[in-house]
Write an enzyme that holds these catalytic residues in place. Structure first.
Site, short mmCIF file in Angstrom:
data_model
loop_
_atom_site.label_atom_id
_atom_site.label_comp_id
_atom_site.label_asym_id
_atom_site.label_seq_id
_atom_site.Cartn_x
_atom_site.Cartn_y
_atom_site.Cartn_z
N HIS A 58 -70.10 6.12 -22.81
CA HIS A 58 -71.47 6.65 -22.76
C HIS A 58 -72.42 5.52 -23.10
CE1 HIS A 58 -70.79 10.90 -22.12
NE2 HIS A 58 -69.83 10.89 -23.02
N CYS A 63 -73.84 5.55 -17.95
CA CYS A 63 -75.22 5.80 -17.57
C CYS A 63 -76.04 4.52 -17.75
CB CYS A 63 -75.81 6.92 -18.43
SG CYS A 63 -75.00 8.52 -18.15
#
Length: 274
Positions: A126, A168
């Protein structure tokens, strides 16, 4: 002489918790690929921040699958995890890259590369703008990564690096790199999320991310003697299929993409320099 004489891979999943199953599957898919193409475990540093295979929620014990239907077990019987669980920290990752490890550190946990080494660095987890989370409680910044690669360059620890990241806002992680001979690619632009590709209803979670899924699908067509190049890989980046706009950074990398073989980074090297 020019060229490289050995290949290494540093494969990192920085996420823990069951719902991040796909991040470990991403990394294990890359691990399976480089091993299939001839890279020995002695040249692979595998860092997994959690143990999905033996997680109590895993109804298929001691397995990790990257596709619905449990067709291919990526964990298998022949896996060597070098850093696991809470050993996977920003500090340990940077120590691996730079070689700044304790003298008692076993060889299996060291990146014993040199100025003739081509190194694949793949990371999944992440992230956000210019950071990647480790263990849900610390972050590595794009500056940390850039400075680690520069230390590697100063200490003659690589010939070329291929850096891949699935997270991301992934391209922000390589935006600060400034050392030569690094080619980088990421799953999403600044402001974009990276999305999972497929769920398995029996496993109960998403089992792989879109960017890595399409890369691995392409890699399955690559053999040890393949002539496929970086350009061939980059050509399969379809923003509609991946659901984000993948990025490539090539300004630090002098070779033409269509002349750079994938096996320069993904496989074993047969030539010997005397």
């Amino acid at each position: 002489g020019q060229g490289h004489s050995n290949n290494w891979a540093v494969l990192v999943c920085s996420s823990r918790y069951w719902f991040n199953y796909r991040h470990i599957a991403n990394v294990l898919g890359m691990y399976r690929t480089v091993k299939r193409l001839g890279m020995p475990d002695s040249n692979i540093i595998l860092m997994l921040a959690d143990d999905m295979a033996c997680n109590p929620r895993n109804k298929f014990a001691a397995t990790v699958y990257a596709n619905p239907g449990q067709l291919l077990d990526l964990y298998g019987e022949n896996i060597e995890v070098d850093y696991r669980g809470y050993e996977v920290t920003v500090e340990n990752f940077i120590r691996v890259l730079t070689g700044r490890v304790e003298s008692t550190m076993p060889r299996s946990k060291r990146l014993l590369s040199d100025e003739r080494s081509n190194i694949l660095v793949y990371m999944a987890g992440h992230g956000g703008n210019e950071f990647l989370k480790f263990q849900d409680n610390e972050e590595m910044s794009a500056f940390d990564l850039a400075d680690a690669f520069e230390q590697m360059y100063q200490k003659k620890r690589y010939h070329e690096i291929f850096f891949m990241i699935d997270t991301c806002q992934a391209t922000s992680m390589y935006s600060k790199l400034y050392s030569p001979n690094i080619l980088a690619t990421g799953s999403s632009q600044v402001g974009e999320n990276s999305y999972s590709y497929a769920n398995d209803d029996e496993v109960g979670v998403a089992v792989i991310d879109g960017f890595t899924h399409h890369i691995l699908e392409f890699f399955e067509k690559v053999e040890k003697t393949s002539n496929k190049t970086m350009q061939d890989l980059f050509d399969v980046f379809d923003p509609v299929a991946i659901r984000s706009h993948s990025g490539i950074r090539g300004d630090l990398f002098p070779r033409a993409w269509n002349e750079t073989l994938l096996t320069d980074f993904l496989g074993s090297v047969a030539q010997v320099h005397v």
